[in-house]
Design a protein around this motif. Structure first.
Motif, PDB file in Angstrom:
ATOM      1  N   ILE A 197       7.094 -48.032  33.692  1.00 32.54           N
ATOM      2  CA  ILE A 197       6.141 -49.028  33.202  1.00 32.54           C
ATOM      3  C   ILE A 197       4.713 -48.521  33.343  1.00 32.54           C
ATOM      4  CG2 ILE A 197       5.205 -51.344  33.611  1.00 32.54           C
ATOM      5  CD1 ILE A 197       8.043 -52.192  34.412  1.00 32.54           C
ATOM      6  N   ARG A 198       4.394 -47.899  34.475  1.00 25.43           N
ATOM      7  CA  ARG A 198       3.049 -47.342  34.677  1.00 25.43           C
ATOM      8  C   ARG A 198       2.707 -46.320  33.594  1.00 25.43           C
ATOM      9  NH1 ARG A 198       3.780 -45.706  41.032  1.00 25.43           N
ATOM     10  NH2 ARG A 198       3.344 -47.730  42.000  1.00 25.43           N
ATOM     11  N   ILE A 199       3.630 -45.381  33.415  1.00 27.90           N
ATOM     12  CA  ILE A 199       3.381 -44.296  32.462  1.00 27.90           C
ATOM     13  C   ILE A 199       3.337 -44.840  31.039  1.00 27.90           C
ATOM     14  CG2 ILE A 199       4.330 -42.143  31.530  1.00 27.90           C
ATOM     15  CD1 ILE A 199       5.579 -41.709  34.371  1.00 27.90           C
ATOM     16  N   HIS A 200       4.280 -45.706  30.712  1.00 25.79           N
ATOM     17  CA  HIS A 200       4.347 -46.267  29.358  1.00 25.79           C
ATOM     18  C   HIS A 200       3.077 -47.060  29.040  1.00 25.79           C
ATOM     19  CE1 HIS A 200       5.879 -48.465  25.878  1.00 25.79           C
ATOM     20  NE2 HIS A 200       6.901 -47.629  25.853  1.00 25.79           N
ATOM     21  N   THR A 201       2.609 -47.858  29.992  1.00 23.24           N
ATOM     22  CA  THR A 201       1.404 -48.658  29.795  1.00 23.24           C
ATOM     23  C   THR A 201       0.184 -47.764  29.617  1.00 23.24           C
ATOM     24  OG1 THR A 201       2.317 -50.459  31.119  1.00 23.24           O
ATOM     25  CG2 THR A 201      -0.062 -50.443  30.817  1.00 23.24           C
ATOM     26  N   LEU A 202       0.082 -46.744  30.452  1.00 28.43           N
ATOM     27  CA  LEU A 202      -1.046 -45.816  30.367  1.00 28.43           C
ATOM     28  C   LEU A 202      -1.098 -45.134  29.007  1.00 28.43           C
ATOM     29  CD1 LEU A 202      -3.343 -44.114  31.738  1.00 28.43           C
ATOM     30  CD2 LEU A 202      -1.551 -42.495  32.360  1.00 28.43           C
ATOM     31  N   LEU A 203       0.037 -44.577  28.579  1.00 29.21           N
ATOM     32  CA  LEU A 203       0.077 -43.861  27.304  1.00 29.21           C
ATOM     33  C   LEU A 203      -0.183 -44.805  26.134  1.00 29.21           C
ATOM     34  CD1 LEU A 203       3.144 -41.535  27.981  1.00 29.21           C
ATOM     35  CD2 LEU A 203       0.757 -40.830  27.801  1.00 29.21           C
ATOM     36  N   SER A 204       0.341 -46.025  26.200  1.00 30.04           N
ATOM     37  CA  SER A 204       0.109 -47.007  25.138  1.00 30.04           C
ATOM     38  C   SER A 204      -1.378 -47.322  25.019  1.00 30.04           C
ATOM     39  CB  SER A 204       0.898 -48.282  25.408  1.00 30.04           C
ATOM     40  OG  SER A 204       2.286 -48.029  25.406  1.00 30.04           O
ATOM     41  N   ASP A 205      -2.052 -47.488  26.167  1.00 32.20           N
ATOM     42  CA  ASP A 205      -3.497 -47.753  26.162  1.00 32.20           C
ATOM     43  C   ASP A 205      -4.263 -46.560  25.597  1.00 32.20           C
ATOM     44  OD1 ASP A 205      -3.132 -50.250  27.226  1.00 32.20           O
ATOM     45  OD2 ASP A 205      -3.561 -49.649  29.299  1.00 32.20           O
ATOM     46  N   SER A 209      -6.652 -46.561  22.190  1.00 27.78           N
ATOM     47  CA  SER A 209      -8.094 -46.279  22.265  1.00 27.78           C
ATOM     48  C   SER A 209      -8.484 -44.923  21.692  1.00 27.78           C
ATOM     49  CB  SER A 209      -8.562 -46.357  23.730  1.00 27.78           C
ATOM     50  OG  SER A 209      -7.888 -45.390  24.522  1.00 27.78           O
ATOM     51  N   GLU A 210      -7.510 -44.111  21.290  1.00 27.55           N
ATOM     52  CA  GLU A 210      -7.807 -42.763  20.789  1.00 27.55           C
ATOM     53  C   GLU A 210      -8.222 -42.811  19.314  1.00 27.55           C
ATOM     54  OE1 GLU A 210      -8.797 -39.318  20.162  1.00 27.55           O
ATOM     55  OE2 GLU A 210      -8.028 -39.583  22.201  1.00 27.55           O
ATOM     56  N   PRO A 211      -9.462 -42.402  18.987  1.00 30.36           N
ATOM     57  CA  PRO A 211      -9.915 -42.450  17.590  1.00 30.36           C
ATOM     58  C   PRO A 211      -9.407 -41.298  16.728  1.00 30.36           C
ATOM     59  CG  PRO A 211     -11.683 -41.637  19.008  1.00 30.36           C
ATOM     60  CD  PRO A 211     -10.537 -41.980  19.907  1.00 30.36           C
ATOM     61  N   ASP A 212      -9.056 -40.181  17.369  1.00 24.94           N
ATOM     62  CA  ASP A 212      -8.625 -39.009  16.615  1.00 24.94           C
ATOM     63  C   ASP A 212      -7.148 -39.141  16.225  1.00 24.94           C
ATOM     64  OD1 ASP A 212      -7.337 -36.012  16.821  1.00 24.94           O
ATOM     65  OD2 ASP A 212      -9.344 -35.986  15.938  1.00 24.94           O
ATOM     66  N   ALA A 213      -6.874 -39.096  14.932  1.00 24.46           N
ATOM     67  CA  ALA A 213      -5.515 -39.330  14.430  1.00 24.46           C
ATOM     68  C   ALA A 213      -4.524 -38.276  14.930  1.00 24.46           C
ATOM     69  CB  ALA A 213      -5.519 -39.365  12.902  1.00 24.46           C
ATOM     70  N   SER A 214      -4.957 -37.014  14.963  1.00 19.86           N
ATOM     71  CA  SER A 214      -4.042 -35.946  15.382  1.00 19.86           C
ATOM     72  C   SER A 214      -3.696 -36.076  16.863  1.00 19.86           C
ATOM     73  CB  SER A 214      -4.661 -34.572  15.102  1.00 19.86           C
ATOM     74  OG  SER A 214      -5.899 -34.422  15.778  1.00 19.86           O
ATOM     75  N   GLU A 217      -1.328 -38.930  17.381  1.00 14.80           N
ATOM     76  CA  GLU A 217       0.046 -38.559  17.020  1.00 14.80           C
ATOM     77  C   GLU A 217       0.729 -37.803  18.156  1.00 14.80           C
ATOM     78  OE1 GLU A 217       2.416 -36.024  13.519  1.00 14.80           O
ATOM     79  OE2 GLU A 217       0.255 -36.348  13.397  1.00 14.80           O
ATOM     80  N   ILE A 218      -0.033 -36.919  18.824  1.00 11.14           N
ATOM     81  CA  ILE A 218       0.516 -36.173  19.960  1.00 11.14           C
ATOM     82  C   ILE A 218       0.871 -37.121  21.092  1.00 11.14           C
ATOM     83  CG2 ILE A 218      -0.045 -34.486  21.757  1.00 11.14           C
ATOM     84  CD1 ILE A 218      -1.790 -33.048  19.651  1.00 11.14           C
ATOM     85  N   TYR A 219      -0.036 -38.057  21.394  1.00 11.63           N
ATOM     86  CA  TYR A 219       0.207 -39.028  22.455  1.00 11.63           C
ATOM     87  C   TYR A 219       1.455 -39.854  22.146  1.00 11.63           C
ATOM     88  CZ  TYR A 219      -4.528 -38.156  24.285  1.00 11.63           C
ATOM     89  OH  TYR A 219      -5.645 -37.579  24.821  1.00 11.63           O
ATOM     90  N   ASP A 220       1.620 -40.213  20.879  1.00 13.53           N
ATOM     91  CA  ASP A 220       2.767 -41.025  20.486  1.00 13.53           C
ATOM     92  C   ASP A 220       4.070 -40.247  20.684  1.00 13.53           C
ATOM     93  OD1 ASP A 220       3.461 -43.650  19.430  1.00 13.53           O
ATOM     94  OD2 ASP A 220       4.269 -42.564  17.718  1.00 13.53           O
ATOM     95  N   LYS A 221       4.044 -38.949  20.426  1.00 18.20           N
ATOM     96  CA  LYS A 221       5.230 -38.118  20.648  1.00 18.20           C
ATOM     97  C   LYS A 221       5.564 -38.043  22.141  1.00 18.20           C
ATOM     98  CE  LYS A 221       4.854 -35.202  16.523  1.00 18.20           C
ATOM     99  NZ  LYS A 221       4.611 -33.844  15.998  1.00 18.20           N
TER     100      LYS A 221
END
Length: 456
Positions: A197-205, A209-214, A217-221
């Protein structure tokens, strides 16, 4: 001799300028007091080892670097970055296990000493250093439980120190380490849930908040990889998981983004049967009452056998959806519900026809129409011939499937073969003056034009 002194002085001046220009140099609380001669010696060592390292002359670089590491530890973070490069080079070449262990100790000592002298660095503080130290441990010693636990501690502390600035690769490694320790019975299930939950919440946030599309996409992977790792732990304690989420914050206080995040968490953990999941889905729909959210609710209630609610939300999904192909899917699913549960042939046919008109190249609505006609045929009023004639209309629908959608090819052929056996025979048709291939209208509820075919 004078030329040599001049050249050496030039190197020292260059080294001093280089060191002074490095962004990593800053005043440290633990700075060492030394004489001007000692400072010049440090600069000389830096010049010698850095030039050798630049040319990949590792054997010439290691001695001066080690002396500088021991005697000039506060000069620059470059000492520590270069030290990692040097020791990693030897570690990957070394075959002797005892020597490997010594090199590994040195590698980890580099990170520890960097924390001592540069732990409050503005760009690369203690949390960043600990994350990198943990990555080194996982890379070279993940097969040893005690090292793995040390790496786990590095990742956990890095997370607490950096907060929203924690690096996604480090968080991914933390999740991998969490799973490994759990598999070895060195970590309780509660800790696995909490870390996920900690990691998932952090990455989701970070993604939000990330303006750069590329980068997004990396964060989403990385987030998807974290979900996959968690799923592979095969923990299915939904009661604990939902209670833990509820303790984080009452559902009524969650923002729309937090609601979506909780929904995704519950989907990943296969906890969609919980009351919390239903509550969150309904809140999500109220926040943004679009077709997709309504369809999610419809399917959720369908799965829970809440058929009336499913029907209501399917109607809302159809009403709010603007994309024809998606609306066709909702119409089809509602048609299946209306016929399969309610036995409402009229409404089921209505929605199947609507789906076919919205997406004519899709075979599913025609398969549904054919099934409705075929199953209703014996129940319709009229004589035996009139009931058998309905199978012509049913098979017509399956024939359409063959023309538009190869996905249902085998299923459609099977249905044609089955229901062609129920066609009127030649004698029945002849008695009514009907010849094979002639157009014929099946009247009554069906009210469809078809073609006369004899039973084979």
């Amino acid at each position: 001799m004078r030329d040599v002194k001049f050249a050496f002085t030039g190197i020292l001046i260059f080294s001093m300028v280089t060191l002074m220009s490095l962004p990593s140099i800053q005043a440290q609380k633990k700075s060492t007091q030394r004489s001007p001669e000692d400072s010049l010696k440090c600069l000389e060592l830096f010049s010698v080892y850095s030039m050798a390292l630049e040319k990949k002359m590792y054997n010439y670089a290691i001695g001066p670097w080690r002396t500088m590491f021991e005697n000039c530890p506060e000069i620059s973070t470059r000492i520590y970055a270069d030290g990692v490069d040097l020791i990693t080079h030897y570690l990957e070449l070394e075959k002797d296990e005892q020597k490997q262990a010594g090199l590994m100790d040195t590698l980890l000592m580099i990170y520890d000493q960097r924390i001592t002298y540069f732990g409050d660095h503005e760009k690369y503080p203690e949390g960043w250093i600990l994350g990198r130290k943990g990555l080194e441990i996982v890379k070279y010693r993940r097969d040893k439980a005690d090292f793995l636990q040390e790496a786990y501690g590095c990742f956990e502390k890095s997370y607490h120190l950096l907060g929203q600035k924690a690096e996604p690769p480090v968080m991914l490694a933390w999740m991998q380490t969490t799973r490994s320790l759990f598999v070895q019975d060195l970590l309780a299930p509660d800790s696995v849930f909490e870390n996920f939950i900690r990691i998932h919440t952090l990455l989701s946030d970070q993604i939000a908040s990330e303006p750069d599309a590329s980068r997004k996409e990396i964060y989403d992977k990385v987030l998807s990889a974290v979900e996959t790792i968690f799923s592979s732990t095969a923990i299915s304690d939904c009661a604990f998981f939902t209670q833990y989420l509820a303790r984080l914050a009452p559902t009524g206080t969650l923002s729309p983004e937090e609601i979506k995040r909780h929904i995704r968490l519950l989907q990943v953990t296969n906890c969609k049967d919980s009351e919390l999941y239903v509550d969150l889905i309904e809140q999500d729909y109220r926040n943004a009452p679009d077709g997709l959210a309504a369809a999610q609710l419809a399917r959720l209630f369908l799965q829970r056998q809440g058929f009336d609610d499913a029907r209501k939300y399917y109607l809302e999904a159809i009403d709010k959806c603007e994309e024809d192909s998606v609306k066709a899917l909702y119409c089809y699913e509602l048609g299946v519900l209306m016929y399969g549960h309610y036995g409402e042939a009229d409404l089921a046919r209505k929605y199947a026809r609507q789906a076919a008109s919205l997406r004519p190249e899709w075979g599913a609505p025609y398969m549904l129409l054919g099934s409705i006609y075929a199953q209703r045929a014996p129940k319709l009023s009229g004589n035996e011939f009139e009931q058998q004639a309905v199978y012509w209309v049913a098979v017509d629908q399956f024939m359409k499937v063959l023309k538009v959608d190869s996905t249902y090819l085998n299923e459609a052929r099977k249905q044609i073969e089955v229901y062609s056996q129920y066609f009127p025979d030649q004698q029945s048709c002849f008695f009514r003056g009907l010849n094979e291939g002639q157009t014929f209208t099946v009247e009554g509820w069906v009210n469809e034009s078809t073609v006369v075919r004899y039973r084979k």
